[in-house]
Every structure is written in C-alpha cells, then in structure tokens.
Design a protein around this motif. Structure first.
Motif, PDB file in Angstrom:
ATOM      1  N   ASP A 108      28.727  20.157  63.277  1.00 54.65           N
ATOM      2  CA  ASP A 108      29.991  20.790  63.237  1.00 54.65           C
ATOM      3  C   ASP A 108      31.037  19.750  63.927  1.00 54.65           C
ATOM      4  OD1 ASP A 108      28.990  22.983  61.671  1.00 54.65           O
ATOM      5  OD2 ASP A 108      29.038  24.444  63.221  1.00 54.65           O
ATOM      6  N   ILE A 156      33.557  15.279  56.703  1.00 52.53           N
ATOM      7  CA  ILE A 156      33.035  15.964  55.296  1.00 52.53           C
ATOM      8  C   ILE A 156      34.643  16.525  54.846  1.00 52.53           C
ATOM      9  CG2 ILE A 156      32.013  17.587  54.306  1.00 52.53           C
ATOM     10  CD1 ILE A 156      29.619  17.160  56.370  1.00 52.53           C
ATOM     11  N   ASP A 157      35.068  17.299  55.740  1.00 50.39           N
ATOM     12  CA  ASP A 157      36.266  18.080  55.280  1.00 50.39           C
ATOM     13  C   ASP A 157      37.477  17.118  54.796  1.00 50.39           C
ATOM     14  OD1 ASP A 157      34.760  20.259  55.525  1.00 50.39           O
ATOM     15  OD2 ASP A 157      36.011  21.063  56.934  1.00 50.39           O
ATOM     16  N   GLU A 158      37.552  15.753  55.669  1.00 47.90           N
ATOM     17  CA  GLU A 158      38.707  14.962  55.118  1.00 47.90           C
ATOM     18  C   GLU A 158      38.328  13.615  54.480  1.00 47.90           C
ATOM     19  OE1 GLU A 158      41.485  16.372  56.205  1.00 47.90           O
ATOM     20  OE2 GLU A 158      40.336  18.091  57.185  1.00 47.90           O
ATOM     21  N   ALA A 159      37.119  13.915  53.836  1.00 47.03           N
ATOM     22  CA  ALA A 159      36.594  12.708  53.095  1.00 47.03           C
ATOM     23  C   ALA A 159      37.552  12.374  52.183  1.00 47.03           C
ATOM     24  CB  ALA A 159      35.134  13.013  52.641  1.00 47.03           C
ATOM     25  N   GLY A 160      37.899  13.469  51.426  1.00 49.11           N
ATOM     26  CA  GLY A 160      39.013  13.194  50.296  1.00 49.11           C
ATOM     27  C   GLY A 160      40.236  12.651  50.389  1.00 49.11           C
TER      28      GLY A 160
END
Lengths: 403, 403
Positions: A26, A32-36
């Motif tokens: 975590d 992961i969350d900001e990969a975009g």
C-alpha cells in the motif's frame, strides 16, 4: 500454553517466503493510482510505448546508478526480477563464456561455485539446474570464512564464482565487514573469469535506525586490479511492488558490454513504461529512503515480536540461538543438532508452514540439521506473534521428544 | 524526378524495423490513461502487487487461450517480449534438453535448425548465438518447401526444429497453406525432440478485410500423434504497446510443464499488474479485434502507397518483383540478381535507411543478393510515399549502373 494446546488452535500461517505484506505494498499505492498521469514520454522525449533502449530508459539507469553509487553507463535497468538477471548471467556464462573466458559448458572439469551457508535457496537452485557444483562455505558474523575462500579460489580454476549477499544476508542478516569485502575484491583466483555474484537485495532494507551501507564492490575490485570481478544485482521488488518493480545489473563497462551483447539477442528492450512510472514515483535516492523508512515502521514490530517471543520462550534452551537482524527479510533460528526438520514438521502440524529445513543449503542438505529460516514479513503482527510462539513450542517439543 | 534530384532532397527516413507508428500506439491510450483505475486485485482476488503466479495471472492466461484457441492450462502469460520466450526455450533446450531428449549441448553432432528464407533476422540471431547450424529452406507462396523439409528432417537427427511464422510471415507476408501445416504437423522426423518454433506474431495483423486464420498447429500436431511438436509464441507488443505488452507461450501440457520447471528457477513470476491492465483494456478477442481494425485503418494506406509507387515506377523493370502482403508488417522487394546491397547503399545515400541487404537470411547471406525488407509501419504516410519513391529510384539507378 503447551504445544498440544497450541496445535488445537487450528491456525494456518504461512511463513515460507520473504514476501512484503499488503500494508507495505500500500505504501506504493501512488505508483498504481497515479499511473495514468505519467504519460508515455520520458524526460528526454523517448516514447516509452515503443521498442528499444536495450539497457533501459536513460533516467531509469540514472536512478539505478544513484541508488548504487555508480555511473549510469555501468548500470542496466531491466525487467521485473533481479533473479532473472542472475539466472541469465550464469546461463550466458555457461553458453557463451564471460569476458576473458571460455564457455563454461566447454570446461574440461565441472565448474563450481562457492556458496556461503546458510544462503538464499534460489541462488542455489540456479547452480543446481545448470550443473554448477556447489561448495558450501561457512558464513561467520562478518561474512564468508575468507581463509577458506582464498585457499579454494587460489587452488582450483574450476571455481568460477561465489554468491554474496553483502548486506543483511538472506537468511542470516549478516553484514559483510570491510575486511571481508577487501579480501573478496583483491584475492588472487586460479580462474581468470572468476566473478562475485553480488546480490545487493537488501541494500535499503534497514530494520534499525542505523543505515548500514552496502560496500562499493565495483570500486573495490577496480582498485585491486580486478575491475571485472563483480556483477551487482539489485531490485525494487521489495521497495515498490513485488514482481512489479525494476531490476538492475551493475558492473564494469566490459561486463556491461558483454551483457548487452547477449541480451540483444534475447529481447528488443525492457518495459520502459514501468521504468518511467518508477522514476516518477521514487524520484531519487532520498525519495526511496523515505519510502524505506515507512517499510521499516511496518516490519520492525514483526521482527521485534519474533525476537521477544524467542527470548521469552527459548533463552534457557541449550543449543538454541537465533539471529537478530539489523535489516533484510529473515530470521535464522538454530536448533540443537538434528532437530530442524522435526521442528518444521511439528510446526506444520500446529498450522505454521515454515521453509523446509535444509532449504538454505546447497542441494538442500543441512548436514547438522539445525537451521530454520523464518520469514516474518507477510503475516499480520498478530499472526507473527502467534507463529513465533508456535515455532518456539514446536522446537521445545522437539527437544523434549529426544530426552 | 530522377535519383539525383531525389538524393538532393536531403531526407532522413528510417525504414529498418517493424515498429508501430505513434498513431498506432495512441490507440491504446486507455491502457496508460486509465491505468490508475485498474487497482491491484484480479478477478479472483489475487494481489497483483505481490510475488507469484509463475505462468501468469489466471485471467491473462485465459485471455491468451481465447486469442490462441486453446485451453488456459496450455498457455503461459509472461513478460513483455515473445522474443525472450523463443530465446529461453532454445536456451533451455540447449542447456537442459526438451522433454524426451538430451541437452542439445551434449549432442555429438552440432544441432541444426531449418530456416525458411527470407525470414526474421532475430530468429536467426538466436540460432547463431547458440551455435545452432542454420539450414536455409526455400519459402514458397504457401509456406516452406515441404518436399525439402520432409527429406531433411527424416534423414538427419541433428535437425531439431524449424522456424515458422505461419501467417503473414516476416518479411514476405506468406500465408502457410492447410496442406503445408498438415505436413509440418505430421511428418516423421529423425529427431524425437524435433520442434516447430511457431511464431504467431501476426495472428491478428490483417491488412485486408479478409481475416485469415492462423492454423491450429497444437491441434494438428495432437491429431497427427506428435502432441509435443509445436511451441507457439504470441505477443501483444504490436496490439497495444511495443515492448510494453504481454507475451504468450502455448503448447502441450507436457511442454508447458517443462517450461514451468525451467522458468521456476529463473523468476518468481511475471509483472501481473501489466497483465491485469491488459485484460481490463482488451477484455476479450472481440475487443482485440476491434482494436486491430483501427490498426489496419492506419497501416493499410502505407502499404497501399508502397504498392502503388512500386507499380508505377517498377512494373516495367525486368527481374523486379515485390510482395503485396495481406497482413503483417513488411514488404519484400526483389531486385535482379546482385543488386540488393547496391540498392540499399544508394537508398542510404538518398536519406532512406533500409534493413541491411541479407538480414533476412541465416548468417546474413543472401547468395543471390536480391532481397530487400521494407518496413512501412513507423514513418508517416507522407514519408512512406517519399521513401517508396526513393527506393524505386535507387533500384532503377542500381539497374542502370550495370547497363
């Protein structure tokens, strides 16, 4: 509580492998969350969605170089696994030979590796698969027994390398001393293509406030006139995402050239998008160290729980000892001679799955049957407390059975 | 415009490799932009951030199986490169042997591979590196010359395999006929461990409205009593992101077991997060086919431009011909004997970099020096139109020079 009471709890706790816990994973949620938001263009305008850059994205190599204290030209940023890099380096040596040497497969005598024990089972598995004869080397408090190592490598040209985990060794937590490192870097070897397989897996994985420094082995070998001796392996798997990180190979320019030549036949390049995400997420060594502090906050209580339980329950048991590592992922527990396997079996009956006894030795043979590897990272703290108790009870029961 | 006028334009167009164009990569923008929404839990609750699942995330294996028309147990979902899988399969065969065979390195006679020509240079590079003797096989309109292949493999137990790109071959665009596939699947071979290295690289890469189907080689070999003969390789690199996709290995259960055994020594598992992103992005075969339609819309005009230019400028040139592929990434242009190298050199002087002449042949030897590989995917349509003109002018100049 005695062993029988404990066994009746019907627990099921897996302590076999050094896996990070979900709470640790975590910590890299942003990856992961900001990969975009990372896009596909590197700092240098490289389109990370297309082929190429065999040795990795330049800024990923720079990050690796900063982490390892080397020049980017000496570092390859690769895929998701440093184990792969070790395997492939050995495969290439077997099939094609190292710079300055014949292919090992053509060696008249079976090639051999020195294996400090206890050690990492996956290192030994590669040697075993490739038919590399393994010679166990006693591992002391400051690293491998160098008198033994020096005598062996000086006498036998079939000995081509040694496995080293210089900082917080798996599974003993050993920290190689400066003197050991100097001797490894400078010892004469009968094999001209002798290599240190330097698995710097726990370079940033401190468990105490003291951040021990991994020795600069590439610098040390250069200084001692053996510039191509060390192949350094590192990984972000236990920094960010296990199996989803970036692995690094670092060495001399000559070895990196050799690596590039053989890897160019195997692939068109690594996944640069994952490298880009990692560079943006970690930024630099300071960023990584901040993240590792948070890992430490999660891991330390688990290691403390193991130590406290063993201290409370095993301090008076004759012939029993354990490591109190200052970093890394493992605790080694030593039973009286001949009781490690029995302890593992008893623990299994009580619902605690441990790494098989002997796993930390070449060919899985712990001749005295005394060593247990304990991996406290993955289960919850509550489960670790229970498991440590169960292991201690299993060991005491094994001792009692023999009385 | 003549060659000299063209050369004075001072162009710089790279036509060397089969790389997707940026517009094609943009088609998978969602894979990057939406990456943050995918999370880390698979359908089955697997934490994709942690180690494990050596043969890939179950739903990635299922996607691969749907794409390849096989059962998920026959498909491994791996890292970012099918070339790696081919390399490693050959390395494992060399070091450890295939099921039912000795390690190739222990073969009394140098092992050999059949190489249909023209073929893929990177296939040949692996053989060359591993010291596998390459035997060129003429490639006809319907696949390799099977009379030649059957005679060779029946007579010589040192011939261990053949490279096959069954659909839209690199670089000829060849589509293997049903009869060729049947003969490959059923021919007796002197080597019991003979394998079809079946590179299904262009399975979904149609350039026309007719979607030719890749033959079911695993089914065909099973039916003919050689269930372990085919190793199938596929990749999403030219579907989603080049070097950032997911590669697949598919074969019989026995070969997959063999693969798993050797890969388990090399790695703890692939990057499951990238596999998860791909599963969520592509969803299923229909999703992939819709995406490939959009690739086709971008690629087709480039191939049409090459064909139209060659037709306009080379139709009357004696001894000149070219392929009009119905899929894949390449056009083959054939010069009169002895003019391929010279044409490449003239094109380079005019600012158009082509794959070196001979690259599509074992040991880079095109004995008649007639073959050019043209990769029209990466440059813009305007550049392709110019480049095709430049290539045609270069070839005409080469012909004129000889008059």
């Amino acid at each position: 509580m005695n062993y029988d009471d404990f066994a009746r709890l019907g627990l099921s706790i897996d302590m076999t492998r050094g896996k990070p816990a979900p709470e640790q994973l975590d910590l890299s949620r942003g990856l992961i969350d900001e990969a975009g938001t990372v896009g596909h263009l590197s700092r240098d305008g490289i389109d990370c969605r297309n082929y190429g850059h065999l040795l990795g994205l330049p800024e990923a190599r720079e990050l690796g170089a900063e982490l390892l204290g080397l020049s980017p030209s000496q570092v390859a940023a690769a895929g998701n696994s440093s184990l792969e890099l070790m395997h492939d380096a050995l495969s290439f040596a077997m099939l094609f030979g190292l710079p300055g040497g014949e292919p090992w497969r053509k060696s008249a005598k079976e090639v051999a590796f020195l294996c400090p024990v206890p050690g990492y089972d996956r290192h030994f598995a590669i040697c075993e698969a490739l038919g590399i004869r393994m010679i166990a080397v006693p591992l002391g408090d400051d690293g491998p027994d160098m008198d033994f190592v020096e005598a062996q490598v000086a006498a036998d040209p079939s000995i081509k390398g040694i496995w080293c985990t210089p900082l917080y060794s798996n599974p003993t937590g050993t920290i190689y001393s400066e003197d050991v490192v100097r001797r490894l870097a400078s010892m004469p070897t009968a094999a001209p293509d002798f290599r240190l397989f330097w698995d710097d897996a726990y370079r940033f994985h401190h468990l105490t406030e003291r951040r021990h420094a991994s020795p600069d082995i590439v610098g040390a070998t250069l200084k001692s006139g053996y510039p191509d001796r060390a192949l350094v392996f590192a990984s972000l798997s236990k920094v960010t995402l296990a199996g989803g990180g970036v692995a690094f190979l670092a060495s001399s320019p000559r070895n990196i050239d050799w690596w590039q030549r053989h890897v160019s036949v195997r692939t068109i390049g690594p996944d640069k998008l994952n490298q880009l995400r990692h560079v943006r997420f970690l930024r630099d060594r300071a960023g990584l160290e901040r993240l590792m502090e948070r890992h430490r906050a999660l891991l330390r209580p688990k290691f403390d729980a193991v130590a406290a339980t063993f201290e409370a329950m095993l301090a008076d048991a004759r012939g029993v000892s354990w490591s109190t590592p200052q970093g890394g992922y493992f605790v080694s527990l030593y039973t009286p001679d001949g009781l490690a396997k029995r302890t593992v079996a008893l623990a299994a009956e009580a619902g605690i799955v441990l790494t098989p006894a002997g796993a930390a030795f070449p060919y899985r043979i712990d001749s005295r049957d005394t060593h247990l590897r304990i991996a406290p990272s993955f289960p919850s703290l509550a489960d670790i407390e229970l498991a440590a108790k169960g292991i201690a009870l299993s060991l005491r029961r094994a001792i009692d059975e023999r009385k």
